[in-house]
Structure formats: C-alpha cells, structure tokens
Design a protein around this motif. Structure first.
Motif, PDB file in Angstrom:
ATOM      1  N   LEU A 198     -65.134-144.433  27.050  1.00 28.04           N
ATOM      2  CA  LEU A 198     -65.494-145.641  26.292  1.00 28.04           C
ATOM      3  C   LEU A 198     -66.977-145.682  25.920  1.00 28.04           C
ATOM      4  CD1 LEU A 198     -63.527-148.505  28.103  1.00 28.04           C
ATOM      5  CD2 LEU A 198     -62.901-147.238  26.043  1.00 28.04           C
ATOM      6  N   GLY A 199     -67.811-145.012  26.714  1.00 29.35           N
ATOM      7  CA  GLY A 199     -69.247-144.993  26.423  1.00 29.35           C
ATOM      8  C   GLY A 199     -69.505-144.363  25.065  1.00 29.35           C
ATOM      9  N   ALA A 200     -68.938-143.178  24.851  1.00 28.19           N
ATOM     10  CA  ALA A 200     -69.124-142.497  23.566  1.00 28.19           C
ATOM     11  C   ALA A 200     -68.358-143.210  22.452  1.00 28.19           C
ATOM     12  CB  ALA A 200     -68.671-141.043  23.668  1.00 28.19           C
ATOM     13  N   ARG A 201     -67.234-143.825  22.795  1.00 27.33           N
ATOM     14  CA  ARG A 201     -66.499-144.592  21.771  1.00 27.33           C
ATOM     15  C   ARG A 201     -67.421-145.657  21.176  1.00 27.33           C
ATOM     16  NH1 ARG A 201     -61.368-146.131  19.880  1.00 27.33           N
ATOM     17  NH2 ARG A 201     -60.976-148.369  19.863  1.00 27.33           N
ATOM     18  N   ASP A 202     -68.238-146.278  22.049  1.00 27.75           N
ATOM     19  CA  ASP A 202     -69.151-147.321  21.583  1.00 27.75           C
ATOM     20  C   ASP A 202     -70.276-146.748  20.713  1.00 27.75           C
ATOM     21  OD1 ASP A 202     -69.886-150.072  21.524  1.00 27.75           O
ATOM     22  OD2 ASP A 202     -71.564-149.579  22.842  1.00 27.75           O
ATOM     23  N   SER A 203     -70.875-145.645  21.132  1.00 33.14           N
ATOM     24  CA  SER A 203     -71.972-145.093  20.327  1.00 33.14           C
ATOM     25  C   SER A 203     -71.446-144.510  19.017  1.00 33.14           C
ATOM     26  CB  SER A 203     -72.771-144.052  21.123  1.00 33.14           C
ATOM     27  OG  SER A 203     -71.947-143.039  21.659  1.00 33.14           O
ATOM     28  N   LEU A 204     -70.225-143.977  19.024  1.00 30.22           N
ATOM     29  CA  LEU A 204     -69.631-143.429  17.797  1.00 30.22           C
ATOM     30  C   LEU A 204     -69.369-144.533  16.773  1.00 30.22           C
ATOM     31  CD1 LEU A 204     -67.143-140.989  19.549  1.00 30.22           C
ATOM     32  CD2 LEU A 204     -68.834-140.257  17.859  1.00 30.22           C
ATOM     33  N   ARG A 205     -68.774-145.637  17.252  1.00 33.84           N
ATOM     34  CA  ARG A 205     -68.439-146.715  16.300  1.00 33.84           C
ATOM     35  C   ARG A 205     -69.709-147.405  15.789  1.00 33.84           C
ATOM     36  NH1 ARG A 205     -70.308-151.996  17.235  1.00 33.84           N
ATOM     37  NH2 ARG A 205     -70.875-151.955  19.406  1.00 33.84           N
ATOM     38  N   LEU A 206     -70.733-147.476  16.638  1.00 37.52           N
ATOM     39  CA  LEU A 206     -71.986-148.102  16.199  1.00 37.52           C
ATOM     40  C   LEU A 206     -72.650-147.265  15.107  1.00 37.52           C
ATOM     41  CD1 LEU A 206     -74.251-150.172  16.383  1.00 37.52           C
ATOM     42  CD2 LEU A 206     -75.056-149.053  18.470  1.00 37.52           C
ATOM     43  N   LEU A 255     -67.707-154.308  16.795  1.00 44.64           N
ATOM     44  CA  LEU A 255     -67.009-154.441  18.067  1.00 44.64           C
ATOM     45  C   LEU A 255     -66.793-155.922  18.333  1.00 44.64           C
ATOM     46  CD1 LEU A 255     -65.871-153.126  20.624  1.00 44.64           C
ATOM     47  CD2 LEU A 255     -68.146-153.269  21.627  1.00 44.64           C
ATOM     48  N   TYR A 256     -65.507-156.302  18.454  1.00 44.90           N
ATOM     49  CA  TYR A 256     -65.214-157.719  18.662  1.00 44.90           C
ATOM     50  C   TYR A 256     -65.837-158.208  19.976  1.00 44.90           C
ATOM     51  CZ  TYR A 256     -63.393-162.285  18.482  1.00 44.90           C
ATOM     52  OH  TYR A 256     -63.357-163.655  18.423  1.00 44.90           O
ATOM     53  N   GLY A 257     -66.353-159.449  19.937  1.00 47.52           N
ATOM     54  CA  GLY A 257     -67.007-160.016  21.115  1.00 47.52           C
ATOM     55  C   GLY A 257     -68.501-159.730  21.127  1.00 47.52           C
TER      56      GLY A 257
END
Lengths: 125, 375
Positions: free
Chosen positions: B225-233, B239-241
């Motif tokens: 999930l860490g890389a999922r966040d940096s990839l989508r950013l 990112l909802y919320g």
C-alpha cells in the motif's frame, strides 16, 4: 577512555570521544523500519539542545520522524553529506550515516542510556 | 497503533503476505501489507518499469442486478451509467445532498449486471447508501467471498498474455471474463498507478493460487500500500478521505471530466442525483477553490495538512496529499488553493514545521499516465 556506544529507546545511538564530544545518529534497526530516506533536515551548528529535543527531521518516502537528542549539549558539527545523499543512513547508519557531533553538557546523562547488549535485547521484545 | 486481532480482518492472501515478509498494518479494518522486503521506493519503481502485484481485496465489490440497475445507479452518481456499453467501465462518485463526495468508485457494465468497486473505508456506508436509496429497485449482492488483485505496470499485459488470451480491443476501462491459468476471473483493464494494468476479481478459494501464479512470472513482484500511495500521487489520482471528502464537490476537486455531459444542464438527463442543483450551479458559476498539483521547489517533502500561503503569507489553501515521488525523484503533492491562484506556475509557500517552503502550482499528473488505449 575508549570510545563507547550507547543507545536510546527511540533508536538513536551516541558514541562518545575522550575530548568531551559525541557523535549521534540513528540505529540500523531504525533506518530499516523507516525505509529509504529521501530528506534529512539537520540542526544549526552552534545551537544548544536539551536531551529529548527533536533536533533533526528524517523523511522517508512514507513519513517524517524526529531524531531526539540522546544527550544535552552544543551542536558543533553536522553531517552535511546527508543533504545530498540521505541514503548514507540506510547504507551505513552507524558509520557514514552519522547525523551530528555534540559537545556534551553533562556526561552523567550517558549513564541513563542502554549499552549495546541491552539495546539488542530490547529489540527482541 | 495496531488494533486487536479480533477486529482486524484478513484478506484471502494474508498468509502469502506474511510468507513474503510483508510489514502488515491495520488499514480500513483490515491487516494489509504496507511494504515487502524490497521497500516502498523499489516497489514503486518496479511497478513503473516492470509489473507489481497488489492485494486490494479490502475494497468493496458489489453487484447490482436487475433490469433497472443502471437507471437506479444514475440516481446516486453524476455519471452516465444508462449508456455505458457492455463490458465498459467508468469512474464515478457518490455525491451527498450538499454536493460533496461520499466516495469515488468504479462502475462496470458486466452485461447482465453492474460490477461496482468502492473504497474499503467507505464500503459499509456505500452499501447502506445503495440499499436505502435503490434497494427496492435493484438486487444488491456484496461479493464478500471475492478477492481483488491489481497487476500494474508496463509489462502487465505481457504477463497476462502468457497466462490467458487478451483481445486487442481490451483497452483501458474495458472488462472481460477471463480464464487465467485455469482460474475463472472477472478482469478490468484499469488500476490506480497511472500505468497500464488489470484489476482481477477472483473467488477467495482461487485467490492464493492466482497470486502465486502471477508472482511466479519473472516480471512481477509484490507491491504494498505504501507504493500504491506514491504511485497514485505521481499519477495525480485522488485518494478518498484525503483529496476528496464529504465537504468537497467534484467541481472543486477538478473532477469535472468525470461528470458526464448527459447529466449536465444541457444534457439528455440533467441532474437527478444528490446535490445536483449545487454541483450544476458550480459548473455554471465556478467555485472558490480548486484541487491542483503542488511542486515543492527543494528536496523536502511537503505532506498532508501543510498550510499553503501566497507570497505575502496569507493562507490560501492546504495540502491534501504529499510525499516523495520515487519516479520523479523528488517531492510531490496536491492540494486545494483559491481558484484565482490555481494557475500552473503560480509561486506559493507551504508551511512545514513553522517555516515557509517555496512551492509552485503545477499541472497534474507528475508522471505521464500510460493507459493502454489501443494500437
């Protein structure tokens, strides 16, 4: 007096010299937990700091965390190479990845820190 | 802090994550892998250069059945669902009566039903929302026994082609029922990394075997999930919320592209969803703040919550997502600013640890999106 290494519960290390100064950094365990470091903000040379003060900011891809001073004193040198290459902390946390040198205000504070055996033991809990 | 085990749910791949040495963290009520031994930065690069396998089974998968499903769904989202062709997928938003966003979601016309994927943290709310508002018109089936795997990266298609048959017309935002190495799956060509890729819905009983088969391919590594966040950013995706919430409208969040023409004032089916009056008025009259890309000028990451000021020090907005982009090899962020300052090239400051850090408003995304849109 030979140089000795002491540790904090927050995973900082401090190596004392017989000239009344000490090097401070974070442990290998800490760098591993943080992951690849991308930015390190170091304190100003000449600043007087207290034990427990947050003096440096350690930024990983995921988060920002503080380096808390293991001892009180005056910051007399910082590792400027970390500006260009914070990854040095990942590669060699106890060597080339040192953060700062401090002139100790109270060598008695060292007695409150853990020795290597005790620190390694604390990681197993 | 981690929650007690009895309240933390496990996905079908939990044991595999542990076996692979993942660092597990509680996320939206699930124990999820934030990273594997490779580490966030390398997992991120792996996904941009080869392929990464993500477990996103914590997300909600819901089927809407019945001949009125599309019509009913349109009463909850500002998006064209009625004309969504079979096996096509669309990004949508559940709006509230104030024109804010309850969640963002994916809707696929799976032929005889709609296949809906919602965020993990919102799924209970979303399912209740659908049951309360359209439950009398459609049959709502929550796929509790299905996992969701995302295979993302420039080599994802080559991996899939080795294990199944993908037709040339399976482009970005389309779907297919595929047999992958003997396992029946519902697959969409989509994802949240900015790369080409697939999201694979599979029964829990087959999820482990499928994940092992995919990970056995030389191009594929597990990604957390860490890389999922940096990839989508880096890809400029919300990112909802964080970047979207109940008090932020689709117009403010620069998601105008997601509001279908047929649901706008001049369209065939204008309005007819919660908060439509407010959202349609905002489209006509504009809004006071907009979501933009924020490029910190130095190496220091600017993170969520940092206040943004103009060059004179007046507060004009806030960072909603921020961190370090491994592909950009520098800090990246997004946030909301006053509309008159939402112009690429505008110099601002972000307040980090009480100090102003120079940043600039930039066009999103930070890396080019590489979706497969056909040959």
């Amino acid at each position: 007096m030979m140089s000795t290494i002491k540790f904090t519960e927050d995973h900082e290390w401090v190596v004392t010299n017989d000239d009344g100064t000490a090097l401070v950094g974070i442990t290998d365990y800490a760098q591993e937990q943080l992951g690849e470091l991308v930015y390190i903000e170091l304190p100003e040379v000449g600043s007087e700091v207290e034990k427990g003060d947050a003096v440096a900011v350690i930024e990983s891809v995921k988060s920002a965390s503080d380096l808390l001073m293991p001892v009180s004193g005056e910051i007399i040198e910082v590792n400027e190479e970390l500006d260009a290459d914070p990854g040095k902390v990942n590669e060699d946390a106890l060597g080339a990845g040192w953060f700062l040198r401090v002139k100790l205000a109270d060598e008695g504070e060292l007695d409150e820190l853990m020795d290597e055996d005790k620190y390694m033991e604390s990681l197993e809990d | 802090m981690s929650q007690p085990d009895e309240t933390t749910r496990h996905t079908a791949l939990h044991d595999l994550h542990v076996e692979l040495g993942a660092r597990m963290v509680p996320f939206a009520g699930y124990s999820m892998p934030v990273q594997y031994p490779m580490g966030i930065s390398k997992e991120h690069i792996q996904t941009r250069t080869h392929a990464g396998l993500f477990d996103v089974s914590h997300m909600g998968q819901v089927l809407l059945k019945g001949e009125n499903a599309a019509k009913a769904m349109e009463t909850l989202v500002p998006v064209d669902i009625i004309d969504l062709p079979a096996m096509k997928q669309r990004y949508a938003l559940f709006t509230n009566e104030r024109g804010g966003i309850m969640d963002d979601l994916m809707v696929t016309n799976a032929g005889d039903h709609l296949f809906v994927v919602v965020n993990a943290a919102c799924k209970e709310q979303d399912i209740n929302h659908m049951r309360e508002n359209i439950g009398d018109k459609v049959e709502i089936e929550v796929l509790e026994d299905h996992a969701l795997l995302a295979l993302q990266g420039p080599q994802a298609a080559a991996v899939m082609s080795r294990l199944t048959t993908i037709s040339d017309d399976m482009i970005f935002m389309t779907a297919a029922n595929l047999n992958i190495d003997g396992i029946q799956c519902f697959v969409t060509r989509s994802g949240y990394s900015g790369e080409d890729g697939f999201e694979i819905s599979v029964h829990n009983d087959d999820a482990m075997q499928l994940a092992r088969t995919l990970l056995a391919q030389p191009e594929v590594e597990p990604v957390g999930l860490g890389a999922r966040d940096s990839l989508r950013l880096e890809a400029g995706l919300c990112l909802y919320g964080h970047d979207l919430d109940q008090d932020t409208s689709p117009v403010e969040s620069s998601l105008l592209w997601a509001l279908s023409k047929v649901r706008r004032v001049d369209g065939e089916r204008p309005g007819g969803y919660p908060g439509a009056d407010i959202i349609l008025a905002q489209i006509a009259n504009g809004v006071e703040r907009k979501r933009v890309g924020i490029q910190p000028q130095g190496r220091m990451p600017v993170r969520e919550g940092a206040v943004l000021t103009d060059t004179e020090g007046h507060e004009i907005g806030k960072v909603t997502s921020g961190g370090f982009g491994p592909s950009v090899n520098g800090p990246v962020a997004m946030g909301y600013v006053k509309t008159q300052l939402a112009v690429p090239g505008t110099d601002l400051f972000a307040i980090v640890r009480d100090k102003p850090v120079p940043v600039q408003v930039v066009k999103l995304p930070f890396v080019t999106q590489k979706y497969y849109r056909g040959k």
